[in-house]
Enzyme design. Structure first.
Site, PDB file in Angstrom:
ATOM      1  CG  PHE A 180      -0.210   0.072   2.539  1.00  0.00           C
ATOM      2  CD1 PHE A 180       0.076   1.293   3.148  1.00  0.00           C
ATOM      3  CD2 PHE A 180       0.195  -1.092   3.185  1.00  0.00           C
ATOM      4  CE1 PHE A 180       0.748   1.356   4.361  1.00  0.00           C
ATOM      5  CE2 PHE A 180       0.864  -1.038   4.405  1.00  0.00           C
ATOM      6  CZ  PHE A 180       1.138   0.189   4.993  1.00  0.00           C
ATOM      7  CB  CYS A 181       1.653   3.940  -1.658  1.00  0.00           C
ATOM      8  SG  CYS A 181       0.597   3.896  -3.124  1.00  0.00           S
ATOM      9  CB  THR A 182       0.000   8.434   0.008  1.00  0.00           C
ATOM     10  OG1 THR A 182       1.214   8.426   0.743  1.00  0.00           O
ATOM     11  CG2 THR A 182      -0.896   9.561   0.517  1.00  0.00           C
ATOM     12  N   GLY A 184      -2.243   5.200  -3.851  1.00  0.00           N
ATOM     13  CA  GLY A 184      -2.322   4.066  -4.753  1.00  0.00           C
ATOM     14  C   GLY A 184      -1.385   4.090  -5.933  1.00  0.00           C
ATOM     15  CB  ILE A 209      -3.310   5.485   3.367  1.00  0.00           C
ATOM     16  CG1 ILE A 209      -2.206   4.435   3.443  1.00  0.00           C
ATOM     17  CG2 ILE A 209      -3.736   5.904   4.775  1.00  0.00           C
ATOM     18  CD1 ILE A 209      -0.873   4.985   3.913  1.00  0.00           C
TER      19      ILE A 209
END
Length: 350
Positions: A180-182, A184, A209
């Site tokens: 995952f990241c901020t 996508g 997120i």
């Protein structure tokens, strides 16, 4: 959306082949000026990546409509939120080789779904399964202020180090992996790199997120989410952080309160700079420099552009703000639109 909040914010991206980037840049700049939209657009041959904000819901919705129509993307996914703080001072388009820095330019994520999990599906895995490994693809300082329960920290400085980290862990190629990241976008390319190396059981959080916290605040994500604008981070309700600031000396998230020995201003310093002589006692690089050269001399309080924007957002009078010297040759003042502007000479901003 609530009428009590001052700004409407949206984050969005799309991988799509683009041509004539200068023409696209001008079209975006012209429309942003027309609608009074502030923000940042990263533009490249492979698509666009952006966060933008507007103070009126009409301009906000008009901007999103424009993006859908201009790029012929009626299904464009926008991650919307509200903010009491202006995320940006101005609108800017940056043309780059990659719309997100991964070190693998030219790699184009496929249209549609590539092992995406919705926030609901992500939650289901976390609550009902145990045989998986979850890895935060973001930088170490992003991980530090908030991440998912049980997520591993690669402790990387930049995303280009992520694939090497995975290989060094000796994770079996068939192991279920959640990344995952901020918002996508980093995972869109990251998953391709992992799949290319033989990891075929990798899943990415759709919308990142920000999308998850909009649907599931105060659930499996702990802490706050770092964002690359003046909000610094957003809390579980996607509101600007009241806990973190950006260290004026190095730019990292910071929480340690200090009173500047040179100008008496209050500032937040990070854990690293609080150990550094002169930096630990000052609110800016300029004050640190002046304190070192003239330890007994007091100076004028430093006022940076986003502090002026904060005053405006709070309804405070900015008409009497003086020009503030931030370095030997740079000053901050207000231009005719009431926006903070850095100038190289001490004169009124136009």
């Amino acid at each position: 959306m609530s009428e009590s909040l001052n700004y409407y914010v949206t984050a969005y991206y799309r991988f799509t082949k683009l041509a004539d980037l200068p023409a696209i840049q001008k079209a975006l700049e012209d429309k942003a000026e027309e609608l009074n939209v502030k923000g940042l657009v990263i533009l490249g041959d492979e698509g666009y990546n952006s966060t933008c904000a507007a103070s009126s819901i009409e301009s906000f919705e008009a901007w999103k409509t424009f993006i859908r129509e201009y790029f012929n993307s009626p299904d464009q996914f926008f991650k919307d939120s509200e903010s009491t703080k202006s995320p940006f001072r101005r609108f800017k388009v940056k043309v780059r080789n990659e719309i997100v820095t991964t070190g693998i330019p030219g790699v184009m994520p496929p249209e549609g779904v590539n092992h995406h999990l919705s926030p609901t599906e992500w939650n289901k895995v976390m609550k009902e399964e145990t045989d998986y490994v979850m890895i935060d693809t973001r930088n170490w300082y992003e991980y530090k202020i908030g991440t998912f329960k049980g997520a591993l920290n690669p402790n990387i400085e930049k995303f280009t180090e992520f694939p090497q980290y995975i290989e060094a862990q000796g994770i079996p190629k068939d192991k279920k992996m959640l990344i995952f990241c901020t918002g996508g976008i980093r995972c869109e390319k990251g998953i391709l790199e992992l799949q290319d190396k033989g990891y075929n059981n990798v899943f990415q959080l759709d919308g990142g997120i920000l999308n998850y916290m909009k649907e599931y605040p105060n659930d499996q994500f702990e802490g706050e989410c770092f964002v690359f604008d003046h909000r610094v981070a957003v809390d579980q309700n996607l509101q600007p952080t009241t806990k973190f600031g950006l260290c004026p000396h190095c730019g990292q998230p910071s929480t340690i309160k200090i009173e500047c020995k040179r100008c008496d201003a209050h500032e937040l310093i990070c854990e690293d700079c609080i150990k550094v002589e002169y930096a630990k006692d000052t609110c800016s690089k300029n004050c640190a420099y002046q304190l070192e050269k003239h330890p007994a001399r007091k100076g004028q309080k430093q006022l940076v552009p986003f502090e002026i924007e904060k005053m405006k957002a709070e309804g405070k009078d900015t008409g009497s703000i003086p020009q503030i010297r931030v370095t030997r040759t740079k000053y901050i003042s207000l231009n005719k639109n009431g926006e903070a502007e850095t100038r190289s000479t001490k004169e009124t901003a136009e």
